[in-house]
Design a protein around this motif. Structure first.
Motif, PDB file in Angstrom:
ATOM      1  N   LEU A  23      -8.173  -0.977   4.226  1.00  0.00           N
ATOM      2  CA  LEU A  23      -9.187   0.005   3.910  1.00  0.00           C
ATOM      3  C   LEU A  23     -10.441  -0.333   4.688  1.00  0.00           C
ATOM      4  O   LEU A  23     -11.290  -1.064   4.232  1.00  0.00           O
ATOM      5  CB  LEU A  23      -9.481  -0.016   2.414  1.00  0.00           C
ATOM      6  CG  LEU A  23     -10.573   0.957   2.033  1.00  0.00           C
ATOM      7  CD1 LEU A  23     -10.024   2.354   2.011  1.00  0.00           C
ATOM      8  CD2 LEU A  23     -11.155   0.593   0.711  1.00  0.00           C
ATOM      9  N   LEU A  35      -0.925  11.752  -7.992  1.00  0.00           N
ATOM     10  CA  LEU A  35      -1.820  10.613  -7.818  1.00  0.00           C
ATOM     11  C   LEU A  35      -3.108  10.844  -8.575  1.00  0.00           C
ATOM     12  O   LEU A  35      -3.560  11.966  -8.719  1.00  0.00           O
ATOM     13  CB  LEU A  35      -2.167  10.427  -6.335  1.00  0.00           C
ATOM     14  CG  LEU A  35      -1.050   9.931  -5.445  1.00  0.00           C
ATOM     15  CD1 LEU A  35      -1.520   9.939  -3.998  1.00  0.00           C
ATOM     16  CD2 LEU A  35      -0.634   8.533  -5.852  1.00  0.00           C
ATOM     17  N   THR A  39      -4.904  17.159   7.741  1.00  0.00           N
ATOM     18  CA  THR A  39      -4.006  16.036   7.460  1.00  0.00           C
ATOM     19  C   THR A  39      -4.810  14.736   7.377  1.00  0.00           C
ATOM     20  O   THR A  39      -4.613  13.928   6.472  1.00  0.00           O
ATOM     21  CB  THR A  39      -2.933  15.923   8.561  1.00  0.00           C
ATOM     22  OG1 THR A  39      -2.214  17.146   8.621  1.00  0.00           O
ATOM     23  CG2 THR A  39      -1.969  14.772   8.275  1.00  0.00           C
ATOM     24  N   LEU A  40      -5.715  14.555   8.323  1.00  0.00           N
ATOM     25  CA  LEU A  40      -6.517  13.323   8.333  1.00  0.00           C
ATOM     26  C   LEU A  40      -7.413  13.220   7.100  1.00  0.00           C
ATOM     27  O   LEU A  40      -7.786  12.135   6.682  1.00  0.00           O
ATOM     28  CB  LEU A  40      -7.374  13.261   9.601  1.00  0.00           C
ATOM     29  CG  LEU A  40      -6.597  13.127  10.913  1.00  0.00           C
ATOM     30  CD1 LEU A  40      -7.536  13.220  12.105  1.00  0.00           C
ATOM     31  CD2 LEU A  40      -5.816  11.813  10.959  1.00  0.00           C
ATOM     32  N   ASP A  87       0.614  21.570   9.665  1.00  0.00           N
ATOM     33  CA  ASP A  87       0.735  20.295  10.389  1.00  0.00           C
ATOM     34  C   ASP A  87       1.967  19.520   9.940  1.00  0.00           C
ATOM     35  O   ASP A  87       1.868  18.367   9.515  1.00  0.00           O
ATOM     36  CB  ASP A  87      -0.540  19.456  10.211  1.00  0.00           C
ATOM     37  CG  ASP A  87      -0.565  18.273  11.185  1.00  0.00           C
ATOM     38  OD1 ASP A  87       0.102  18.358  12.233  1.00  0.00           O
ATOM     39  OD2 ASP A  87      -1.240  17.270  10.885  1.00  0.00           O
ATOM     40  N   SER A  91     -10.837   6.865  -5.850  1.00  0.00           N
ATOM     41  CA  SER A  91      -9.574   6.676  -5.155  1.00  0.00           C
ATOM     42  C   SER A  91      -9.572   5.342  -4.405  1.00  0.00           C
ATOM     43  O   SER A  91      -8.558   4.642  -4.365  1.00  0.00           O
ATOM     44  CB  SER A  91      -9.345   7.874  -4.227  1.00  0.00           C
ATOM     45  OG  SER A  91      -8.669   7.493  -3.076  1.00  0.00           O
ATOM     46  N   GLU A 131      -6.588  14.125   4.107  1.00  0.00           N
ATOM     47  CA  GLU A 131      -5.844  14.095   2.848  1.00  0.00           C
ATOM     48  C   GLU A 131      -6.063  12.833   2.044  1.00  0.00           C
ATOM     49  O   GLU A 131      -6.045  12.857   0.823  1.00  0.00           O
ATOM     50  CB  GLU A 131      -4.354  14.342   3.102  1.00  0.00           C
ATOM     51  CG  GLU A 131      -4.058  15.814   3.314  1.00  0.00           C
ATOM     52  CD  GLU A 131      -2.586  16.119   3.462  1.00  0.00           C
ATOM     53  OE1 GLU A 131      -1.756  15.205   3.265  1.00  0.00           O
ATOM     54  OE2 GLU A 131      -2.269  17.267   3.784  1.00  0.00           O
ATOM     55  N   GLU A 132      -6.244  11.714   2.735  1.00  0.00           N
ATOM     56  CA  GLU A 132      -6.495  10.474   1.995  1.00  0.00           C
ATOM     57  C   GLU A 132      -7.773   9.816   2.504  1.00  0.00           C
ATOM     58  O   GLU A 132      -8.001   9.750   3.702  1.00  0.00           O
ATOM     59  CB  GLU A 132      -5.310   9.517   2.148  1.00  0.00           C
ATOM     60  CG  GLU A 132      -4.196   9.859   1.196  1.00  0.00           C
ATOM     61  CD  GLU A 132      -3.151   8.770   1.131  1.00  0.00           C
ATOM     62  OE1 GLU A 132      -3.463   7.622   1.482  1.00  0.00           O
ATOM     63  OE2 GLU A 132      -2.020   9.102   0.741  1.00  0.00           O
ATOM     64  N   ARG A 184       0.840  -1.190   0.000  1.00  0.00           N
ATOM     65  CA  ARG A 184       0.000   0.000   0.000  1.00  0.00           C
ATOM     66  C   ARG A 184       0.872   1.236   0.000  1.00  0.00           C
ATOM     67  O   ARG A 184       0.502   2.232  -0.559  1.00  0.00           O
ATOM     68  CB  ARG A 184      -0.935  -0.017   1.189  1.00  0.00           C
ATOM     69  CG  ARG A 184      -1.972  -1.046   0.932  1.00  0.00           C
ATOM     70  CD  ARG A 184      -3.242  -0.685   1.627  1.00  0.00           C
ATOM     71  NE  ARG A 184      -4.246  -1.616   1.176  1.00  0.00           N
ATOM     72  CZ  ARG A 184      -5.209  -1.286   0.345  1.00  0.00           C
ATOM     73  NH1 ARG A 184      -5.311  -0.056  -0.072  1.00  0.00           N
ATOM     74  NH2 ARG A 184      -6.065  -2.165  -0.058  1.00  0.00           N
ATOM     75  N   ARG A 196      -7.241   1.736  -5.264  1.00  0.00           N
ATOM     76  CA  ARG A 196      -6.414   0.951  -4.345  1.00  0.00           C
ATOM     77  C   ARG A 196      -6.614  -0.545  -4.555  1.00  0.00           C
ATOM     78  O   ARG A 196      -5.678  -1.324  -4.436  1.00  0.00           O
ATOM     79  CB  ARG A 196      -6.767   1.301  -2.903  1.00  0.00           C
ATOM     80  CG  ARG A 196      -6.251   2.656  -2.516  1.00  0.00           C
ATOM     81  CD  ARG A 196      -6.523   2.911  -1.067  1.00  0.00           C
ATOM     82  NE  ARG A 196      -6.897   4.307  -0.903  1.00  0.00           N
ATOM     83  CZ  ARG A 196      -7.308   4.830   0.231  1.00  0.00           C
ATOM     84  NH1 ARG A 196      -7.447   4.066   1.289  1.00  0.00           N
ATOM     85  NH2 ARG A 196      -7.607   6.100   0.299  1.00  0.00           N
TER      86      ARG A 196
END
Lengths: 161, 350
Positions: free
Chosen positions: B3, B132, B36-37, A65, B288, B39-40, A9, B292
């Motif tokens: 995931l 990406l 940040t959390l 951050d 997205s 972002e993906e 991953r 994966r």
């Protein structure tokens, strides 16, 4: 084989670093060389430009951050500036973000700076490789300490309007 | 499967719930962490999005795009200042390219806005393009939702505006400002097919330069001929001159941005744009996530695929096998968490 998509991953977030200059110091060649080397090492680097106040740098670190703040100083004012930066980060609830320093720092100042909270001091002559590896280690250590999210957030005192 | 999309999306981990509370009270530390959390796409980011939607206050999203070197960042810095004088809280998403080789990035947009860094009513966040599929768009669109929920009135998204994902991001904006500069006149032809056809407001920056008039006239002509500009009945794309460095034309630009804001509210376009933006975010998150599974399927089949290709097996066979593998993995995860620890249930599909 290597050109095929990898199974790992490996999607972990990139290490994010703020590179900063503070105070009345117009020499940013060193900071830019380091910033570029960090980028080439695959880091996400934010450069905030010349003559920043420690408060501006602290706010930028918190808004972005980042994992590590790297400061370049050639002015000799490292004690007051680093003290203010570390204090402001703490005030914003971000004392967990490690701060490192590079530049013309007298050897005898290294220990007092570390006591003040500077995690690493890179003296003239330090290789880019060493800087990259140290920043990588500090970033990984911080992430490994894990989900300190709420803990650090609840300690915050800096509030918006 | 890592995931893990929880069946009960309503459940936030206590630390994330605390974080959202802190962010709503204006803690920049908490907002920074939440971005940040987000972002993906994963369980955490989806649960955050689920919770913050209710706090949305209908911020105006302003896309600022244009050729490299036109002075976008400096201009955004000035726009922030003018918005602040008018009492708005302002957030900025500054998008800079990543290296396609190392995936590293060096982001300097923020440098031109640092005078606002310590203003508690301003929040600036840099985002790399990351190379990406849709990765940038998800992060940027999720950041817009977060800023909207946490009380920012004006959200500025700054990007060079080339590439599909950047165009996606621009389409999420209520108001699009296209920035150009003197001497770029001839390039406008080349740009027409790209960002030049999406603007609500056009700006010739660096208007203190001598060639500015020529560029202005060129653009003015193109606008008149309706060769450029976004189609919206009732709004004629505006053309303005600014000099961000000299601070000229900023007030007029912000007036026009506000005028467009009133226009889209009067016509109901604003609400429509929000719906579009969120539908796009949902679609990009799904894409997205599926990507994966494709990655994983290929990973699992690497040796088999290499052998098949070396053995001159027809490509469609390999495609079908990888497709089946990816679909199987996806289906297993979506159906219900049968893989022990990490339960993965996408709501509505189980």
């Amino acid at each position: 084989m290597s050109s095929l998509p990898s199974s790992s991953r490996g999607r972990g977030r990139r290490i994010k670093v703020l590179v900063a200059k503070m105070g009345l110091d117009g020499h940013d060649r060193g900071a830019k060389v380091v910033a570029r080397a960090l980028r080439d090492a695959g880091f996400e680097v934010i450069y905030t430009g010349l003559r920043q106040t420690p408060e501006q740098v602290a706010y930028a670190a918190v808004q972005e951050d980042v994992d590590v703040v790297g400061v370049s100083l050639l002015s000799g004012a490292h004690f007051p500036l680093m003290r203010r930066l570390i204090a402001k980060l703490k005030e914003l609830g971000a004392e967990d973000i490690p701060v490192v320093l590079g530049g013309t720092i007298p050897v005898i100042d290294v220990e007092p700076l570390k006591k003040m909270g500077v995690r690493e001091v890179f003296l003239p002559g330090t290789s880019l490789k060493e800087i990259i590896e140290t920043i990588r280690r500090l970033a990984e250590e911080r992430r490994a300490r894990g989900e300190t999210l709420a803990v650090s957030a609840s300690r915050e005192r800096g509030q918006g309007d | 499967m890592q995931l893990a999309i929880n069946r009960v999306m309503g459940v936030l981990s206590p630390s994330v719930a605390t974080l959202i509370e802190e962010a709503r009270r204006g803690s920049i530390r908490a907002i920074g962490r939440i971005l940040t959390l987000l972002e993906e796409p994963d369980q955490t980011s989806l649960s955050i999005l689920q919770h913050i939607y209710r706090y949305s206050r209908g911020a105006q999203v302003i896309g600022v795009t244009g050729i490299p070197g036109a002075g976008k960042s400096t201009l955004v810095g000035k726009i922030i200042g003018e918005f602040r004088r008018r009492g708005y809280r302002v957030a900025v998403v500054a998008i800079d390219p990543s290296s396609p080789l190392t995936r590293g990035s060096l982001m300097g947009d923020r440098l031109r806005m640092q005078e606002h860094a310590t203003d508690p009513g301003v929040f600036i966040r840099s985002l790399p393009t990351r190379g990406l599929k849709g990765g940038l768009s998800v992060a940027a669109l999720a950041a817009i939702e977060a800023f909207d929920a946490f009380g920012y009135d004006k959200i500025i998204v700054e990007t060079v505006g080339v590439g599909q994902s950047e165009v996606d991001v621009m389409h999420a904006a209520h108001t699009i400002v296209v920035v150009t500069m003197p001497g770029a006149g001839d390039d406008i032809q080349a740009l027409k097919a790209g960002v030049m056809e999406i603007g609500d407001i056009y700006v010739v920056n660096k208007s203190d330069k001598p060639e500015a008039r020529q560029t202005y006239e060129y653009l003015s002509f193109a606008l008149e001929k309706e060769e450029v500009g976004r189609e919206a009945p009732g709004w004629t794309p505006r053309l303005l001159k600014t000099s961000a460095v000299m601070g000229q034309g900023i007030k007029e630009l912000v007036d026009t941005i506000e005028e467009h804001h009133r226009f889209i509210h009067k016509t109901g376009l604003a609400a429509k744009k929000v719906v579009e933006r969120r539908a796009l975010l949902a679609k990009l998150i799904v894409e997205s996530i599926i990507a994966r599974y494709v990655d994983e399927a290929f990973g699992g089949l690497v040796e088999r695929i290499v052998k098949a290709i070396e053995g001159n097996e027809p490509l469609p066979n390999i495609v079908m096998e990888a497709l089946r593998e990816a679909a199987k993995r996806l289906y297993e995860d979506v159906r219900s968490g049968t893989d022990g620890g990490s339960k993965a249930n996408i709501p509505g599909c189980s």
